[in-house]
Design a protein around this motif. Structure first.
Motif, PDB file in Angstrom:
ATOM      1  N   LEU A 171       0.823  -1.209   0.000  1.00 20.82           N
ATOM      2  CA  LEU A 171       0.000   0.000   0.000  1.00 20.82           C
ATOM      3  C   LEU A 171       0.858   1.260   0.000  1.00 20.82           C
ATOM      4  O   LEU A 171       0.456   2.293  -0.539  1.00 20.82           O
ATOM      5  CB  LEU A 171      -0.929   0.000   1.223  1.00 20.82           C
ATOM      6  CG  LEU A 171      -2.043  -1.050   1.214  1.00 20.82           C
ATOM      7  CD1 LEU A 171      -2.831  -1.001   2.514  1.00 20.82           C
ATOM      8  CD2 LEU A 171      -2.976  -0.847   0.026  1.00 20.82           C
ATOM      9  N   GLN A 172       2.030   1.177   0.598  1.00 18.79           N
ATOM     10  CA  GLN A 172       2.920   2.337   0.624  1.00 18.79           C
ATOM     11  C   GLN A 172       3.451   2.689  -0.761  1.00 18.79           C
ATOM     12  O   GLN A 172       3.881   3.819  -1.000  1.00 18.79           O
ATOM     13  CB  GLN A 172       4.085   2.074   1.583  1.00 18.79           C
ATOM     14  CG  GLN A 172       3.680   2.082   3.049  1.00 18.79           C
ATOM     15  CD  GLN A 172       4.809   1.684   3.976  1.00 18.79           C
ATOM     16  OE1 GLN A 172       5.810   1.096   3.545  1.00 18.79           O
ATOM     17  NE2 GLN A 172       4.667   1.987   5.260  1.00 18.79           N
ATOM     18  N   LYS A 173       3.395   1.729  -1.675  1.00 20.88           N
ATOM     19  CA  LYS A 173       3.872   1.975  -3.037  1.00 20.88           C
ATOM     20  C   LYS A 173       2.846   2.715  -3.886  1.00 20.88           C
ATOM     21  O   LYS A 173       3.183   3.267  -4.928  1.00 20.88           O
ATOM     22  CB  LYS A 173       4.222   0.648  -3.719  1.00 20.88           C
ATOM     23  CG  LYS A 173       5.373  -0.096  -3.068  1.00 20.88           C
ATOM     24  CD  LYS A 173       5.624  -1.410  -3.782  1.00 20.88           C
ATOM     25  CE  LYS A 173       6.762  -2.193  -3.137  1.00 20.88           C
ATOM     26  NZ  LYS A 173       7.007  -3.495  -3.815  1.00 20.88           N
ATOM     27  N   GLY A 174       1.583   2.682  -3.466  1.00 15.54           N
ATOM     28  CA  GLY A 174       0.533   3.322  -4.249  1.00 15.54           C
ATOM     29  C   GLY A 174      -0.278   4.275  -3.401  1.00 15.54           C
ATOM     30  O   GLY A 174       0.033   4.540  -2.239  1.00 15.54           O
ATOM     31  N   SER A 175      -1.345   4.794  -3.998  1.00 13.19           N
ATOM     32  CA  SER A 175      -2.183   5.772  -3.309  1.00 13.19           C
ATOM     33  C   SER A 175      -3.410   5.147  -2.669  1.00 13.19           C
ATOM     34  O   SER A 175      -4.129   5.806  -1.926  1.00 13.19           O
ATOM     35  CB  SER A 175      -2.637   6.854  -4.304  1.00 13.19           C
ATOM     36  OG  SER A 175      -3.352   6.268  -5.388  1.00 13.19           O
ATOM     37  N   ASN A 176      -3.673   3.879  -2.979  1.00  6.61           N
ATOM     38  CA  ASN A 176      -4.853   3.226  -2.433  1.00  6.61           C
ATOM     39  C   ASN A 176      -4.624   2.825  -0.980  1.00  6.61           C
ATOM     40  O   ASN A 176      -3.499   2.542  -0.566  1.00  6.61           O
ATOM     41  CB  ASN A 176      -5.206   1.981  -3.256  1.00  6.61           C
ATOM     42  CG  ASN A 176      -5.641   2.341  -4.663  1.00  6.61           C
ATOM     43  OD1 ASN A 176      -6.209   3.407  -4.883  1.00  6.61           O
ATOM     44  ND2 ASN A 176      -5.367   1.458  -5.608  1.00  6.61           N
ATOM     45  N   GLY A 177      -5.710   2.776  -0.227  1.00  9.95           N
ATOM     46  CA  GLY A 177      -5.642   2.346   1.157  1.00  9.95           C
ATOM     47  C   GLY A 177      -6.730   1.331   1.439  1.00  9.95           C
ATOM     48  O   GLY A 177      -7.443   0.893   0.539  1.00  9.95           O
ATOM     49  N   VAL A 178      -6.850   0.935   2.691  1.00 10.64           N
ATOM     50  CA  VAL A 178      -7.899   0.013   3.111  1.00 10.64           C
ATOM     51  C   VAL A 178      -8.709   0.688   4.211  1.00 10.64           C
ATOM     52  O   VAL A 178      -8.216   1.604   4.882  1.00 10.64           O
ATOM     53  CB  VAL A 178      -7.307  -1.323   3.608  1.00 10.64           C
ATOM     54  CG1 VAL A 178      -6.727  -2.117   2.457  1.00 10.64           C
ATOM     55  CG2 VAL A 178      -6.247  -1.090   4.673  1.00 10.64           C
ATOM     56  N   PRO A 179      -9.949   0.257   4.414  1.00 13.38           N
ATOM     57  CA  PRO A 179     -10.842   0.957   5.349  1.00 13.38           C
ATOM     58  C   PRO A 179     -10.305   1.096   6.769  1.00 13.38           C
ATOM     59  O   PRO A 179     -10.586   2.091   7.436  1.00 13.38           O
ATOM     60  CB  PRO A 179     -12.111   0.093   5.318  1.00 13.38           C
ATOM     61  CG  PRO A 179     -12.100  -0.537   3.967  1.00 13.38           C
ATOM     62  CD  PRO A 179     -10.655  -0.809   3.673  1.00 13.38           C
ATOM     63  N   ASP A 180      -9.555   0.108   7.262  1.00 12.01           N
ATOM     64  CA  ASP A 180      -9.076   0.178   8.649  1.00 12.01           C
ATOM     65  C   ASP A 180      -7.626   0.625   8.756  1.00 12.01           C
ATOM     66  O   ASP A 180      -6.999   0.498   9.820  1.00 12.01           O
ATOM     67  CB  ASP A 180      -9.259  -1.166   9.354  1.00 12.01           C
ATOM     68  CG  ASP A 180      -8.484  -2.295   8.688  1.00 12.01           C
ATOM     69  OD1 ASP A 180      -7.765  -2.030   7.702  1.00 12.01           O
ATOM     70  OD2 ASP A 180      -8.598  -3.446   9.151  1.00 12.01           O
ATOM     71  N   ASP A 181      -7.083   1.147   7.662  1.00 13.20           N
ATOM     72  CA  ASP A 181      -5.711   1.676   7.647  1.00 13.20           C
ATOM     73  C   ASP A 181      -4.668   0.643   8.076  1.00 13.20           C
ATOM     74  O   ASP A 181      -3.614   1.002   8.613  1.00 13.20           O
ATOM     75  CB  ASP A 181      -5.600   2.916   8.544  1.00 13.20           C
ATOM     76  CG  ASP A 181      -6.477   4.061   8.057  1.00 13.20           C
ATOM     77  OD1 ASP A 181      -6.579   4.241   6.827  1.00 13.20           O
ATOM     78  OD2 ASP A 181      -7.064   4.759   8.900  1.00 13.20           O
TER      79      ASP A 181
END
Length: 259
Positions: A233-243
Motif C-alpha cells: 500500500l505504501q507503493k501506491g495511493s490506495n488504502g484500506v478501510p481500517d488503515d
C-alpha cells in the motif's frame, strides 16, 4: 516441515476483487435483489368489526418485539466494526479445512496451484462474510463493499503465501529464549520444533485445539499485514478501510512478530 513448491504468482488487487465477486455472485446478488422486493399491503379503511378483532388478536398473541441483531449503540457512535474477527475466523476455518478435508485444494496431498488456492480462499472468505452480514442486518453496521473486499483480499493473501508465512512465524518464535523456556509456543500458534515436523503434526494440533488454530490465524494475519499489505500500500495511493491497523495482537506478540 515438508513444503510444497509453488510457482510465484503476483495477485493484483483487481484479481482478488474479481475472485471474490465470482464466489459471492451466487449468494449476495440474489440476496440483494430479493431484499428490495417487498409486498406492500393494500390500504383500506378498516371497519369497526375489523378493529375489534384486531385488538382482540393483539391481546391474545402479545409477543415481544423482534430482537435487533448487532450492536445498535455502536451504530450511533459512527465507529465502524473491526474487520479482524471475521478475517481471523475465516483463516482459522481455512486451517481446519486443510487439516480435515483431504479433497480440499488446501490439503498438502493435492499440490494445488496458487490460483486454485486463491479461489478456495475467496470461497471461504465469502462464507464467513455472509454470516457476518446476517448478524448485522438490522443495526446499520453491515460491512461495506470495500470492507468485504479487504477481508477477502487478506484471507486470499495469507493462504497463497501460507507456507512462507508459517515458516516466518516459527522462525520469529524460535529465536526468543523465553518462549521455549516457559513453553509458550502455543501463544504464537506454533509447535516446538515445528521446522523439523511434518505438516500433519500441525494439522493434528489444529483439529484437536481450536484455540491453537485461532492463535495461529491471528499471528499469520499480523505477519501478512505487516510484511505484505502495508509495504504494498505504501507503493501506491490506495488504502484500506481500517488503515491496516494491527490491534488484535498483545504487546508480547507485537514485539516479536512485527519487529
Amino acid at each position: 516441515m515438508i513444503r510444497r513448491q509453488l510457482p510465484l504468482v503476483a495477485l493484483s488487487t483487481s484479481l482478488l476483487v474479481v475472485l471474490f465477486l465470482l464466489q459471492c455472485a451466487t449468494v449476495s446478488s440474489f440476496h440483494i435483489a430479493f431484499q428490495s422486493v417487498r409486498c406492500e399491503p393494500r390500504c383500506h379503511r378498516p371497519s369497526d368489526r375489523t378493529c375489534l378483532h384486531a385488538a382482540a388478536d393483539a391481546d391474545a398473541n402479545d409477543e415481544a418485539p423482534e430482537k435487533i441483531k448487532g450492536d445498535a449503540l455502536r451504530e450511533k457512535t459512527g465507529i465502524r466494526p473491526s474487520l479482524h474477527p471475521t478475517t481471523i475466523n475465516a483463516l482459522a476455518g481455512a486451517l481446519k479445512t486443510r487439516a480435515t478435508d483431504t479433497t480440499s485444494v488446501l490439503h498438502k496431498s493435492n499440490n494445488a496451484q496458487p490460483l486454485d488456492v486463491a479461489m478456495a480462499g475467496a470461497s471461504i472468505a465469502s462464507n464467513f462474510i455472509v454470516k457476518r452480514q446476517e448478524n448485522s442486518d438490522q443495526d446499520g453496521m453491515k460491512l461495506t463493499v470495500a470492507e468485504e473486499q479487504t477481508i477477502a483480499g487478506r484471507v486470499v493473501g495469507v493462504l497463497v503465501r501460507l507456507e512462507d508465512l508459517e515458516t516466518t512465524l516459527y522462525a520469529k518464535a524460535a529465536q526468543v529464549g523465553w518462549i521455549d523456556k516457559f513453553n509458550e509456543w502455543g501463544t504464537f500458534g506454533v509447535l516446538k520444533g515445528e521446522d523439523a515436523l511434518d505438516i500433519d503434526d500441525v494439522n493434528d494440533k489444529v483439529k484437536d485445539d481450536p484455540l491453537f488454530a485461532m492463535t495461529r490465524a491471528e499471528c499469520l494475519l499480523g505477519l501478512f499485514i505487516d510484511t505484505v499489505e502495508i509495504p504494498q500500500l505504501q507503493k501506491g495511493s490506495n488504502g484500506v478501510p481500517d488503515d491496516s491497523k494491527i490491534d488484535f495482537l498483545d504487546e508480547d506478540r507485537r514485539e516479536i512478530l512485527l519487529s
